[in-house]
Enzyme design. Sequence first.
Site, PDB file in Angstrom:
ATOM      1  N   ARG A  57       0.807  -1.221   0.000  1.00  0.00           N
ATOM      2  CA  ARG A  57       0.000   0.000   0.000  1.00  0.00           C
ATOM      3  C   ARG A  57       0.842   1.274   0.000  1.00  0.00           C
ATOM      4  O   ARG A  57       0.602   2.184  -0.810  1.00  0.00           O
ATOM      5  CB  ARG A  57      -0.922   0.033   1.237  1.00  0.00           C
ATOM      6  CG  ARG A  57      -2.277  -0.548   1.033  1.00  0.00           C
ATOM      7  CD  ARG A  57      -2.769  -1.145   2.317  1.00  0.00           C
ATOM      8  NE  ARG A  57      -1.801  -2.090   2.849  1.00  0.00           N
ATOM      9  CZ  ARG A  57      -1.688  -3.355   2.415  1.00  0.00           C
ATOM     10  NH1 ARG A  57      -2.494  -3.788   1.493  1.00  0.00           N
ATOM     11  NH2 ARG A  57      -0.775  -4.163   2.900  1.00  0.00           N
ATOM     12  N   LYS A  86      26.003  -4.157  -1.623  1.00  0.00           N
ATOM     13  CA  LYS A  86      27.441  -4.168  -1.912  1.00  0.00           C
ATOM     14  C   LYS A  86      28.229  -3.325  -0.924  1.00  0.00           C
ATOM     15  O   LYS A  86      29.424  -3.095  -1.107  1.00  0.00           O
ATOM     16  CB  LYS A  86      27.686  -3.648  -3.324  1.00  0.00           C
ATOM     17  CG  LYS A  86      26.945  -4.414  -4.409  1.00  0.00           C
ATOM     18  CD  LYS A  86      27.123  -3.748  -5.771  1.00  0.00           C
ATOM     19  CE  LYS A  86      26.328  -4.461  -6.847  1.00  0.00           C
ATOM     20  NZ  LYS A  86      26.469  -3.797  -8.175  1.00  0.00           N
ATOM     21  N   ARG A 107      11.593   3.795   2.790  1.00  0.00           N
ATOM     22  CA  ARG A 107      11.303   2.912   3.923  1.00  0.00           C
ATOM     23  C   ARG A 107      12.554   2.098   4.213  1.00  0.00           C
ATOM     24  O   ARG A 107      13.203   1.591   3.293  1.00  0.00           O
ATOM     25  CB  ARG A 107      10.125   1.977   3.619  1.00  0.00           C
ATOM     26  CG  ARG A 107       9.923   0.900   4.685  1.00  0.00           C
ATOM     27  CD  ARG A 107       8.647   0.119   4.489  1.00  0.00           C
ATOM     28  NE  ARG A 107       7.482   0.931   4.802  1.00  0.00           N
ATOM     29  CZ  ARG A 107       6.235   0.457   4.817  1.00  0.00           C
ATOM     30  NH1 ARG A 107       6.002  -0.816   4.524  1.00  0.00           N
ATOM     31  NH2 ARG A 107       5.229   1.256   5.119  1.00  0.00           N
ATOM     32  N   HIS A 135       5.802   6.391  11.157  1.00  0.00           N
ATOM     33  CA  HIS A 135       5.233   6.272   9.806  1.00  0.00           C
ATOM     34  C   HIS A 135       4.340   7.506   9.628  1.00  0.00           C
ATOM     35  O   HIS A 135       3.117   7.418   9.698  1.00  0.00           O
ATOM     36  CB  HIS A 135       4.426   4.978   9.700  1.00  0.00           C
ATOM     37  CG  HIS A 135       4.108   4.565   8.297  1.00  0.00           C
ATOM     38  ND1 HIS A 135       4.203   5.415   7.220  1.00  0.00           N
ATOM     39  CD2 HIS A 135       3.665   3.373   7.802  1.00  0.00           C
ATOM     40  CE1 HIS A 135       3.849   4.765   6.131  1.00  0.00           C
ATOM     41  NE2 HIS A 135       3.526   3.524   6.456  1.00  0.00           N
TER      42      HIS A 135
END
Length: 338
Positions: A57, A86, A107, A135
């Site tokens: 979402r 890496k 995120r 959030h």
Amino acid sequence: MDFIGANILSVSQFERVDIDRIFEVADAMGPYARREKVTRVLEGAILGNMFLEPSTRTRLSFGAAFNLLGGTVRETVGISASAMAKGESLYDTARVLSGYSDVICMRHPQEGSVAEFAAASRVPVVNGGDGANEHPTQALLDLYTIRKELEGHGRSLDDFRIAMIGDLKHGRTVHSLCKLLCLFGKVQVALVSPPELAMPEEIVERLRKAGHQVTANDQLESAIAHVDIVYSTRIQEERFASQEDADRYRGRFRLNRDIFTRHAEPNTVIMHPLPRDSRAEANELDIDLNEHPSLAIFRQTDNGLLVRMALFALLLGVEDKVDHYSHAVRWHSRRNPV
């Protein structure tokens, strides 16, 4: 706050006037989110979506919101698909990606990582979730949904009752939402969780200092009896040391149509940040609620488009130009039948 060029990292950076401005712009995005009109106000602009934890979402909502304003989206999904696998640092990644983008949504599984990334970025960065920390855009869309749902019942953000249920220790959505609620008055907050998954004390104290009435227990039925909003959350199994530890709590607070009908007031609104865990051993929101008018979870996701469109418009300084670059929808849509 001055939105233009700003990072959106925490709800703590907002004052109430900022929330009002975001919601005002979000309201104006309705015709575009519903595909009644098209705008190209961000034509040529690029969103860099960098999601290093699983997301459906939030990632697609950010991308769709930017597309609906006329912009283009480029994505990196998963650490293994990025140069971080890496050994590249957040600093180097931010310096590179901000050269390719006009705004970045990120995120990351570690708390504070998005703020570290933003410090090196040359363009605005929006926090799409950093570990169990925050959030902010989910909290904004949750609050926007609460406001709209309450208005239909003659109540406001300055006078309502909410029960937050589930994994309140690891749930970054409820952490951010509680911080936003501190900007409003006369909120009654019932926190429902096992003691081991309780809301962090710092957030509880913050609510109380804001003048809110806060209770905490582990009894679902009594907690939903006299509230306007039931906000359910899943067990955040990815935050536990082992799957076995998470499984101890799965299925503790199941809400279905029978429990809701017997214990909640008829107009109580059911919310969830999604994804809801529909596996039989969890089933926190039963599918028998899917057609119940009180279930607002899909109205939440629709509102997420409006709020994220509003943030992009504000961050890039085009909130007053959206209509100027608009035209009629040219394709058939069930949202906009010909």
